[in-house]
Design a protein around this motif. Structure first.
Motif, PDB file in Angstrom:
ATOM      1  N   UNK A  34       1.001  -1.252  -0.242  1.00 34.27           N
ATOM      2  CA  UNK A  34      -0.081  -0.212   0.196  1.00 34.27           C
ATOM      3  C   UNK A  34       0.926   1.318   0.285  1.00 34.27           C
ATOM      4  N   UNK A  35       1.837   1.011   0.684  1.00 34.24           N
ATOM      5  CA  UNK A  35       2.790   2.225   0.836  1.00 34.24           C
ATOM      6  C   UNK A  35       3.436   2.648  -0.645  1.00 34.24           C
ATOM      7  N   UNK A  36       3.609   1.563  -1.339  1.00 34.46           N
ATOM      8  CA  UNK A  36       4.531   1.737  -2.528  1.00 34.46           C
ATOM      9  C   UNK A  36       3.400   2.308  -3.452  1.00 34.46           C
ATOM     10  N   UNK A  37       2.127   1.731  -3.389  1.00 29.55           N
ATOM     11  CA  UNK A  37       1.140   2.385  -4.312  1.00 29.55           C
ATOM     12  C   UNK A  37       0.999   3.845  -3.898  1.00 29.55           C
ATOM     13  N   UNK A  38       0.867   4.361  -2.955  1.00 27.18           N
ATOM     14  CA  UNK A  38       0.738   5.650  -2.225  1.00 27.18           C
ATOM     15  C   UNK A  38       1.910   6.457  -2.726  1.00 27.18           C
ATOM     16  N   UNK A  93       8.653  12.639   1.878  1.00 25.22           N
ATOM     17  CA  UNK A  93       9.036  11.587   2.375  1.00 25.22           C
ATOM     18  C   UNK A  93       8.712  11.285   3.739  1.00 25.22           C
ATOM     19  N   UNK A  94       9.018  12.542   4.172  1.00 27.07           N
ATOM     20  CA  UNK A  94       8.536  12.686   5.790  1.00 27.07           C
ATOM     21  C   UNK A  94       7.314  12.711   6.104  1.00 27.07           C
ATOM     22  N   UNK A  95       6.264  12.968   5.417  1.00 22.12           N
ATOM     23  CA  UNK A  95       4.799  12.974   5.528  1.00 22.12           C
ATOM     24  C   UNK A  95       4.428  11.246   5.392  1.00 22.12           C
ATOM     25  N   UNK A  96       5.016  10.818   4.477  1.00 29.32           N
ATOM     26  CA  UNK A  96       4.808   9.508   4.163  1.00 29.32           C
ATOM     27  C   UNK A  96       5.121   8.311   5.279  1.00 29.32           C
ATOM     28  N   UNK A  97       6.310   8.831   5.791  1.00 25.54           N
ATOM     29  CA  UNK A  97       6.874   8.271   7.112  1.00 25.54           C
ATOM     30  C   UNK A  97       6.167   8.245   8.185  1.00 25.54           C
ATOM     31  N   UNK A  98       5.641   9.511   8.314  1.00 23.88           N
ATOM     32  CA  UNK A  98       4.789   9.654   9.402  1.00 23.88           C
ATOM     33  C   UNK A  98       3.460   9.097   9.439  1.00 23.88           C
ATOM     34  N   UNK A 128       1.795  19.465  10.834  1.00 27.48           N
ATOM     35  CA  UNK A 128       2.038  20.750  10.716  1.00 27.48           C
ATOM     36  C   UNK A 128       3.269  21.082  10.724  1.00 27.48           C
ATOM     37  N   UNK A 129       4.190  20.575  11.670  1.00 23.87           N
ATOM     38  CA  UNK A 129       5.759  20.784  11.612  1.00 23.87           C
ATOM     39  C   UNK A 129       6.402  20.394  10.408  1.00 23.87           C
ATOM     40  N   UNK A 130       5.973  19.356   9.639  1.00 17.34           N
ATOM     41  CA  UNK A 130       6.458  18.926   8.590  1.00 17.34           C
ATOM     42  C   UNK A 130       6.476  19.976   7.372  1.00 17.34           C
ATOM     43  N   UNK A 131       5.186  20.531   7.468  1.00 15.27           N
ATOM     44  CA  UNK A 131       5.014  21.559   6.427  1.00 15.27           C
ATOM     45  C   UNK A 131       5.351  23.008   6.749  1.00 15.27           C
ATOM     46  N   UNK A 132       6.101  23.071   7.756  1.00 13.59           N
ATOM     47  CA  UNK A 132       6.673  24.332   8.206  1.00 13.59           C
ATOM     48  C   UNK A 132       5.649  25.255   8.752  1.00 13.59           C
TER      49      UNK A 132
END
Length: 351
Positions: free
Chosen positions: A7-11, A19-24, A182-186
């Motif tokens: 699922x992560x690969x398709x996403x 990458x930070x958002x996907x990891x979170x 939010x912190x990932x998005x600045x």
């Protein structure tokens, strides 16, 4: 490779998230019980998550299934796989006891795609726009909460959400994930206390397309909310600001935010009947995708019963799409229809 990794690969293949958002997301938000997949030839070709959220509706709480991450591998597109999975999602939501399914289309053209499954545009917002020169000037004195992870911060946030008439609610787990996203998005999270030590207002914002987008702003007074915007202005000077808020019957044009689909009409009408004991109405629903909903319903004295033998006058004879729009319209339309409609609100969905 396990299902989560697939699922992560398709996403990753289909969405432009960092990458930070996907990891979170896959370490903190993803739950195996929410995952739906479609396999062809022993390989997952389409996937989505059907996440349960509590929704305040007619003064009580029901469950809506929030659909996110709906995607098909590029090489497998054009075969109707997502349509097949979407129908499965609707039936899964029904079987789990959810009242509705909700989603936010990633692109405008997807509104027309989800129309096929009787999703209706019922979530709207009212964007308030301020120039980079606008000064936010509260009258009261407020103190910023330094630690957003304090339990009382979430308690205040929950109380503010509960103050809305019809809305999707967020758990403490959701709340913490929103702050970290939010912190990932600045972005910026602001919670302010008034001079009594009570949390008076909360705001969530992130930069987007040259503006500061305030994704939600909640508080017990207009002045307290103004104070939150003042703090944000200090951290993002010379930046235009857009504030998303629930659309009201104020004459301003509402903007589409998302779609919903009632998957359990008997549950929905039962809740409406119990909350409005004076309501008397007769409604026939025809739902081609979910025959479970296709009945004639008689509502009176706080109860809703199915009576498919009824041949008298109907107040409503509608399909699934129209039923969605009646239930989730604004108060003015509800008054015209003589039906207790409620316009829902949805925000902070990590979209």
């Amino acid at each position: 490779m396990n299902r989560k990794d697939e699922i992560r690969r398709i996403w990753t293949e289909c969405f432009d998230d960092s990458r930070e958002f996907v990891e979170m997301f896959f370490s903190r938000v993803y739950r195996e019980s929410d995952a739906l997949t479609l396999e062809k030839g022993g390989k997952i070709v389409s996937s989505m998550l059907l996440q349960p959220y509590t929704m305040k509706f007619q003064g009580t709480e029901v469950t809506t299934g929030y659909i996110c991450g709906a995607a098909t591998r590029r090489a497998a597109r054009g075969n109707g796989y997502m349509s097949e999975l979407m129908v499965e999602a609707l039936n899964t939501a029904l079987n789990k006891g959810y009242m509705t399914c909700s989603l936010i289309p990633a692109h405008d053209w997807l509104y027309f795609y989800y129309d096929r499954f009787d999703f209706s545009t019922v979530y709207y917002y009212d964007p308030q726009r301020f120039t980079s020169l606008h000064a936010f000037t509260p009258n009261g004195r407020y103190t910023r909460v330094e630690d957003p992870y304090l339990p009382e911060v979430f308690d205040a946030f929950h109380a503010f959400e509960m103050g809305r008439r019809c809305t999707i609610l967020h758990s403490q787990r959701d709340f913490l994930n929103i702050i970290d996203d939010l912190s990932h998005d600045g972005g910026i999270f602001v919670a302010l206390m008034d001079d009594t030590g009570s949390i008076a207002a909360i705001g969530f914002a992130a930069p987007a397309d040259g503006r500061l987008l305030v994704k939600d702003l909640l508080g017990d007074s207009e002045d307290a909310r103004e104070a939150v915007l003042s703090v944000m202005r200090n951290e993002f000077p010379d930046t235009p600001v857009s504030v998303y808020s629930p659309a009201g019957d104020n004459g301003r044009k509402p903007y589409s935010r998302g779609m919903a689909r009632i998957v359990n009409a008997p549950l929905c009408l039962g809740v409406i009947a119990a909350a409005n004991p004076a309501l008397r109405t007769r409604i026939r629903i025809t739902d081609k995708l979910l025959p479970h909903n296709s009945h004639t319903y008689i509502i009176k004295e706080g109860n809703c019963v199915i009576d498919d033998s009824y041949t008298g006058k109907l107040d409503f004879d509608v399909n699934a799409d129209t039923f969605n729009k009646i239930v989730f319209s604004g108060e003015k339309i509800g008054n015209v229809l003589e039906f207790p409609s409620e316009r829902p609100y949805m925000s902070l969905m990590l979209d």
